[in-house]
Design an enzyme around this catalytic site. Structure first.
Site, PDB file in Angstrom:
ATOM      1  N   HIS A  41       0.835  -1.208   0.000  1.00 39.55           N
ATOM      2  CA  HIS A  41       0.000   0.000   0.000  1.00 39.55           C
ATOM      3  C   HIS A  41       0.873   1.263   0.000  1.00 39.55           C
ATOM      4  CE1 HIS A  41      -3.313  -2.756   0.588  1.00 39.55           C
ATOM      5  NE2 HIS A  41      -2.566  -3.345   1.520  1.00 39.55           N
ATOM      6  N   GLU A  78      -2.194   0.384   7.815  1.00 37.62           N
ATOM      7  CA  GLU A  78      -1.293  -0.660   7.332  1.00 37.62           C
ATOM      8  C   GLU A  78      -0.088  -0.091   6.595  1.00 37.62           C
ATOM      9  OE1 GLU A  78      -1.398  -4.623   4.415  1.00 37.62           O
ATOM     10  OE2 GLU A  78      -3.194  -3.371   4.652  1.00 37.62           O
ATOM     11  N   HIS A 122       2.799  -7.097   4.281  1.00 39.14           N
ATOM     12  CA  HIS A 122       1.430  -6.636   4.512  1.00 39.14           C
ATOM     13  C   HIS A 122       1.019  -6.900   5.960  1.00 39.14           C
ATOM     14  CE1 HIS A 122      -0.046  -5.686   0.385  1.00 39.14           C
ATOM     15  NE2 HIS A 122       1.045  -6.385   0.084  1.00 39.14           N
ATOM     16  N   GLU A 169       1.779 -11.689   5.608  1.00 39.28           N
ATOM     17  CA  GLU A 169       0.773 -10.990   6.424  1.00 39.28           C
ATOM     18  C   GLU A 169       1.237 -11.121   7.875  1.00 39.28           C
ATOM     19  OE1 GLU A 169      -1.658  -9.185   5.490  1.00 39.28           O
ATOM     20  OE2 GLU A 169      -2.473  -9.896   3.562  1.00 39.28           O
TER      21      GLU A 169
END
Length: 387
Positions: free
Chosen positions: A208, A222, A284, A348
Site C-alpha cells: 500500500h 497498514e 502486509h 501478512e
C-alpha cells in the site's frame, strides 16, 4: 401573572430558532461516486467510493433478507451534478442508488445473492489533495456468486512491460488451471540460488502507500507499518552485502495516486523484474471484521520451483520473532506473486484489526523483530540453495 403568560410564546420561539438554524446549516456534499470490481484479493468484491466535501460518519444497515444494504451518510447532500443511480458488476450488485433525506443521504445496494455483515466493509479515507477538508467513504461488497474470476494470468506474459500485452493481443491463457501450474512470468531464470546474501538483489515491497492506506486499525494504518518494517529490512540487507530494491521508500503510491489495482500492482512487479531481483518480499498487515482474528501467514504461488521454499523459510523465522498465532504457509493467486519473474512471497505479519497485535505492530521492537526475521529467512533460503 399575565406578563409571564405573554412572555411564554416568546421564550418558545427563541428555543425553536437555534434548532432551525442548526437544521439549515450547510451540509457536506457528495461530489462524485465511482465503482470498480476488485479481483486481486482472496474474495473478489465491488468497491464503491464516494467523495464527500466534509466529515461524516457512515452507518451500515442490512435488512433481514440480506439482499438490501443501506449506508447512511448523516448531514450530507447530493451535489447537483451527481447521478442518483449507478451500475456495477451485476454478479455482485444489482443496482446502486442514492436517496436524499432531510437528515442525510442513503447509499442503497440491491444484491443478487444474500450477504451478511461479514461480506460488507465500510470505512473512510482522507480526502484528495484538492479536497483536504473532505473525505472518501469506501463501501466494499464481496462477490457471493463465485462468477468473478481472480486475476491469475494476463493475456500476454509481458503485459505492463515495454507496453506489451495491449488490447488486441491474440495470446491465449487458461485461467482454469490451478495456481501451481502458472509458469514463471519471464519464462527465463534470471534469479540466483547460490548461498549467501552478499551480492543478491532483493526486492522489498512495503504494501500500500500514498492514497491507499491499506487496512485501518483503531489508531494506525497498514501502509505505515509495512513501510517501517520494509525500511528496517532494507537496512539489515544492505549491512549483509545485498543490493536492495524498494518498491517505495516513502508514503507514496508506486504508480499514481488513486490508481487502479492492476496498474499499482504491476508497477511493483515491474520494479522487481527490471532489477532482475533474486527474491521478492511483499510486506502486509492483515485485517478481519472480528477483533479476535490474529496471526501470521506467508503466501506463495508455485510459478517457480522455489516460491514455496522462500515462503517456508521466511515464515519459520517470522514465527520465531513473535508470539502471534501461526496461520501457516498458504498458496494464493495474489497479483504480485504471479507477475514477478523471481520467487516471491507475500507476508501478512499479524492483524491490525486485533487490538493486541495492532499495539505490538506499532512498537519499534516488534517491527525490528520482524525485519530481522525476514533477513534471517532470506539467508536460510539462499543457504539451502532455494530447496
Amino acid at each position: 401573572m399575565l406578563k409571564k403568560l405573554c412572555m411564554l410564546p416568546l421564550l418558545l420561539l427563541l428555543a425553536v430558532i437555534p434548532m432551525t438554524m442548526v437544521q439549515a446549516a450547510p451540509k457536506a456534499e457528495i461530489t462524485s461516486v465511482r465503482t470498480a470490481t476488485r479481483n486481486d484479493a482472496n474474495t473478489p468484491f465491488v468497491r464503491t467510493v464516494l467523495e464527500v466535501t466534509d466529515r461524516t460518519t457512515p452507518r451500515l444497515f442490512l435488512d433481514e433478507s440480506g439482499e438490501y444494504i443501506s449506508v447512511t451518510l448523516p448531514h450530507t447532500k447530493i451535489a447537483k451534478n451527481v447521478d442518483k443511480r449507478y451500475d456495477a458488476n451485476h454478479n455482485v450488485v444489482s443496482r446502486i442508488t442514492l436517496t436524499q433525506r432531510s437528515s442525510g443521504t442513503d447509499v442503497n445496494f440491491k444484491v443478487p445473492q444474500a450477504v451478511t455483515k461479514k461480506d460488507i466493509k465500510v470505512f473512510t479515507l482522507p480526502g484528495t489533495d484538492k479536497n483536504k477538508k473532505g473525505m472518501r467513504v469506501v463501501i466494499d461488497l464481496n462477490d457471493k456468486s463465485g462468477k468473478v474470476k481472480q486475476w491469475s494470468h494476463w493475456n500476454d506474459a509481458a503485459i505492463g512491460i515495454n507496453n506489451a500485452g495491449k488490447k488486441g493481443s491474440t495470446a491465449k491463457t487458461n485461467t482454469s488451471k490451478p495456481a501451481v501450474d502458472v509458469p514463471s512470468y519471464g519464462n527465463s531464470k534470471s534469479y540466483s540460488l547460490t548461498q549467501g546474501l552478499k551480492g543478491k538483489v532483493i526486492a522489498i515491497d512495503p504494501g500500500h502507500g500514498g492514497s491507499d492506506t491499506g487496512a485501518i486499525g483503531s489508531f494506525s494504518q497498514e501502509k505505515n507499518i509495512t513501510l517501517a518494517i520494509g525500511q528496517k529490512v532494507a537496512e539489515l540487507l544492505n549491512d549483509a552485502g545485498a543490493k536492495v530494491v524498494m518498491t517505495r521508500t516513502t508514503d507514496v503510491d508506486v504508480y499514481a495516486p488513486y490508481d487502479g489495482a492492476v496498474e499499482e500492482l504491476q508497477a511493483r512487479c515491474n520494479i522487481a523484474n527490471a532489477a532482475q531481483a533474486d527474491a521478492f518480499v511483499s510486506i502486509h498487515i492483515d485485517s478481519f471484521s472480528s477483533a479476535d482474528a490474529g496471526g501470521v501467514t506467508a503466501y506463495y504461488n508455485s510459478k517457480t520451483p522455489y516460491d514455496y521454499s522462500l515462503a517456508k523459510y521466511l515464515h519459520a523465522q517470522n514465527m520465531a520473532a513473535t508470539n502471534f498465532s501461526d496461520r501457516g504457509t498458504r498458496t494464493a493467486n495474489f497479483y504480485v506473486l504471479l507477475h514477478t519473474n523471481m520467487p516471491a512471497v507475500l507476508l501478512e505479519l499479524g492483524f491490525i484489526s486485533n487490538p493486541t497485535e495492532e499495539q505490538a505492530l506499532n512498537s519499534e521492537q516488534q517491527q525490528q523483530n520482524f525485519a530481522e526475521s525476514i533477513v534471517k529467512g532470506l539467508a536460510d533460503y539462499f543457504d539451502h540453495n532455494g530447496q
